[in-house]
Design a protein around this motif. Structure first.
Motif, PDB file in Angstrom:
ATOM      1  N   TRP A 289      40.629  14.555  39.634  1.00 36.54           N
ATOM      2  CA  TRP A 289      39.853  13.378  39.220  1.00 36.54           C
ATOM      3  C   TRP A 289      38.387  13.740  39.008  1.00 36.54           C
ATOM      4  CZ3 TRP A 289      35.807  11.386  42.134  1.00 36.54           C
ATOM      5  CH2 TRP A 289      35.245  10.206  41.666  1.00 36.54           C
ATOM      6  N   TRP A 290      37.851  14.571  39.889  1.00 36.82           N
ATOM      7  CA  TRP A 290      36.434  14.921  39.810  1.00 36.82           C
ATOM      8  C   TRP A 290      36.131  15.746  38.563  1.00 36.82           C
ATOM      9  CZ3 TRP A 290      31.791  13.786  40.693  1.00 36.82           C
ATOM     10  CH2 TRP A 290      30.769  14.728  40.743  1.00 36.82           C
ATOM     11  N   LEU A 291      37.003  16.678  38.211  1.00 36.48           N
ATOM     12  CA  LEU A 291      36.766  17.498  37.026  1.00 36.48           C
ATOM     13  C   LEU A 291      36.745  16.659  35.752  1.00 36.48           C
ATOM     14  CD1 LEU A 291      38.953  20.643  37.822  1.00 36.48           C
ATOM     15  CD2 LEU A 291      36.471  20.410  37.986  1.00 36.48           C
ATOM     16  N   ALA A 292      37.521  15.582  35.748  1.00 30.47           N
ATOM     17  CA  ALA A 292      37.551  14.723  34.563  1.00 30.47           C
ATOM     18  C   ALA A 292      36.433  13.691  34.554  1.00 30.47           C
ATOM     19  CB  ALA A 292      38.902  14.008  34.476  1.00 30.47           C
TER      20      ALA A 292
ATOM     21  N   LYS B  70      30.218  12.061  33.960  1.00 35.25           N
ATOM     22  CA  LYS B  70      29.648  10.717  33.945  1.00 35.25           C
ATOM     23  C   LYS B  70      28.866  10.395  35.209  1.00 35.25           C
ATOM     24  CE  LYS B  70      33.780   9.208  31.424  1.00 35.25           C
ATOM     25  NZ  LYS B  70      34.940   8.273  31.437  1.00 35.25           N
ATOM     26  N   ILE B  71      28.825  11.314  36.172  1.00 41.29           N
ATOM     27  CA  ILE B  71      28.224  11.047  37.484  1.00 41.29           C
ATOM     28  C   ILE B  71      27.076  12.019  37.710  1.00 41.29           C
ATOM     29  CG2 ILE B  71      28.640  11.039  39.970  1.00 41.29           C
ATOM     30  CD1 ILE B  71      31.503  10.236  39.397  1.00 41.29           C
ATOM     31  N   ASN B  72      25.938  11.471  38.134  1.00 38.99           N
ATOM     32  CA  ASN B  72      24.760  12.305  38.366  1.00 38.99           C
ATOM     33  C   ASN B  72      24.140  12.105  39.741  1.00 38.99           C
ATOM     34  OD1 ASN B  72      24.783  13.391  35.676  1.00 38.99           O
ATOM     35  ND2 ASN B  72      23.931  11.451  34.958  1.00 38.99           N
ATOM     36  N   THR B  73      24.500  11.046  40.464  1.00 38.36           N
ATOM     37  CA  THR B  73      23.894  10.755  41.760  1.00 38.36           C
ATOM     38  C   THR B  73      24.986  10.426  42.768  1.00 38.36           C
ATOM     39  OG1 THR B  73      23.633   8.389  41.287  1.00 38.36           O
ATOM     40  CG2 THR B  73      21.827   9.858  40.644  1.00 38.36           C
TER      41      THR B  73
ATOM     42  N   ASP C  13      20.416  16.266  43.623  1.00 34.84           N
ATOM     43  CA  ASP C  13      21.598  15.860  42.857  1.00 34.84           C
ATOM     44  C   ASP C  13      22.399  17.063  42.358  1.00 34.84           C
ATOM     45  OD1 ASP C  13      20.956  13.224  43.256  1.00 34.84           O
ATOM     46  OD2 ASP C  13      19.835  13.024  41.383  1.00 34.84           O
ATOM     47  N   ALA C  14      21.708  18.109  41.898  1.00 33.93           N
ATOM     48  CA  ALA C  14      22.424  19.285  41.388  1.00 33.93           C
ATOM     49  C   ALA C  14      23.205  19.975  42.504  1.00 33.93           C
ATOM     50  CB  ALA C  14      21.430  20.259  40.752  1.00 33.93           C
TER      51      ALA C  14
ATOM     52  N   LYS D  80      30.588   4.934  44.318  1.00 34.58           N
ATOM     53  CA  LYS D  80      31.206   3.788  43.656  1.00 34.58           C
ATOM     54  C   LYS D  80      32.456   4.200  42.887  1.00 34.58           C
ATOM     55  CE  LYS D  80      30.232   0.118  40.314  1.00 34.58           C
ATOM     56  NZ  LYS D  80      29.215  -0.458  39.390  1.00 34.58           N
ATOM     57  N   ALA D  81      32.365   5.280  42.117  1.00 32.92           N
ATOM     58  CA  ALA D  81      33.514   5.718  41.320  1.00 32.92           C
ATOM     59  C   ALA D  81      34.646   6.219  42.212  1.00 32.92           C
ATOM     60  CB  ALA D  81      33.079   6.812  40.350  1.00 32.92           C
ATOM     61  N   PHE D  82      34.317   6.914  43.296  1.00 32.46           N
ATOM     62  CA  PHE D  82      35.343   7.458  44.190  1.00 32.46           C
ATOM     63  C   PHE D  82      36.123   6.340  44.875  1.00 32.46           C
ATOM     64  CE2 PHE D  82      36.767   9.099  48.295  1.00 32.46           C
ATOM     65  CZ  PHE D  82      37.432  10.249  47.906  1.00 32.46           C
TER      66      PHE D  82
END
Length: 325
Positions: free
Chosen positions: A180-183, A187-190, A162-163, A196-198
């Motif tokens: 979008w990713w920087l903001a 909230k996203i770890n996996t 994940d890291a 899903k968020a993308f």
């Protein structure tokens, strides 16, 4: 009356002093509150700046750690590749052993044994070179879905923790996707959460309706073989509804393919593989029939001596059905 007036004036003066004192205390309280509010705002602003600097420094440090980890892994792969290549080479290692010589007059001549030691051949399997997909300014729904599919294909061959994945996404996303990713990355770890968020952020809300419209307009072209059409149509069906059953997919393919071909396949096939297999045989029979009833042209002599190519008439007669004249 004078005494009452004097008493009233004294009371009025005392009341005026009390009002002035109350106003003074109120002003001091308001000023104190404003000062505390300004101090609180300044402290919060300073704390926010410190937190932002800490987060930026942490992200940069994590990116450096991930990059160093990937470099170490690449170095390890290169070393393993060199070792495999060295082991795969055939090396000759002669070993000489001489027996003690007997007297010349009576003993045999000295002999020399040569032993060839061959190391086992280890097949070398160099690592597959792949780059993580990138995503930038594209706004097409197909490009968004393709990016997710390419990422999943990469992770199938090169699994990342994940890291490492979070650090890699920070490097491959460009333009609005990076903003979008920087903001959102806190909230996203996996990978599942990112996917899903993308898709929720970049796919249009009417994406399913768009796929349904493409599926409705997708019909077999006159020169398109059934195999290619069936596989493309099945892919569209599964993109529209991933849980669509095999029977419904076959029904939709038959509804959109050549009607003459569909009439010979309905009721005889139940899977896409059967449909493609039987339909391809029917198409080949059609092609053979056309070739049979369309013989090549022949040459007949001209008056000038040169031959002219003409198509013979009635060279082959098609079979006559019973009852035809």
């Amino acid at each position: 009356y004078d005494n009452h007036a004097l008493g009233f004036m004294e009371q009025l003066q005392g009341l005026q002093e009390a009002v002035d004192s109350l106003g003074t205390r109120l002003k001091e309280a308001v000023d104190s509150t404003l000062c505390r509010e300004e101090g609180l705002r300044a402290a919060m602003a300073k704390l926010g700046e410190e937190l932002k600097e800490y987060v930026d420094a942490s992200l940069q440090r994590m990116d450096r750690v991930v990059a160093a980890c990937l470099q170490r892994r690449d170095e390890q792969w290169r070393e393993e590749l060199k070792q495999h290549e060295a082991k795969s080479r055939l090396s000759w290692r002669p070993t000489r052993s001489s027996t003690p010589a007997a007297p010349i007059s009576t003993g045999p001549r000295p002999t020399t044994d040569v032993t060839l030691a061959l190391p086992p051949v280890v097949p070398s399997t160099p690592p597959i070179r792949m780059e993580f997909p990138k995503f930038g300014e594209s706004r097409s729904s197909a490009d968004i879905v393709d990016f997710i599919e390419q990422c999943e294909n990469f992770l199938t061959l090169r699994p990342l923790c994940d890291a490492e994945l979070m650090g890699t996404l920070n490097a491959v996303l460009k333009g609005p996707a990076r903003s979008w990713w920087l903001a959102t990355r806190s909230k996203i770890n996996t990978w599942v959460q990112f996917k899903k968020a993308f898709l929720e952020a970049f796919l249009p809300s009417d994406y399913q309706a768009e796929i349904e419209e493409q599926l409705r307009a997708h019909v077999q072209a006159p020169q398109q073989c059934l195999r290619d059409f069936a596989y493309d149509h099945r892919a569209l069906c599964l993109k529209w509804r991933p849980d669509m059953g095999e029977g419904e997919i076959v029904h939709r393919i038959l509804s959109a393919c050549n009607p003459r071909l569909a009439s010979g396949l309905r009721g005889t096939v139940s899977t896409v593989e059967q449909l493609v297999k039987v339909g391809s045989l029917i198409e080949r029979d059609w092609s053979n029939t056309r070739d049979y009833w369309s013989p090549p042209s022949q040459e007949v002599p001209h008056a000038g001596g040169k031959g002219a190519r003409i198509s013979p008439q009635n060279t082959r007669e098609p079979p006559v059905a019973p009852g035809d004249p």
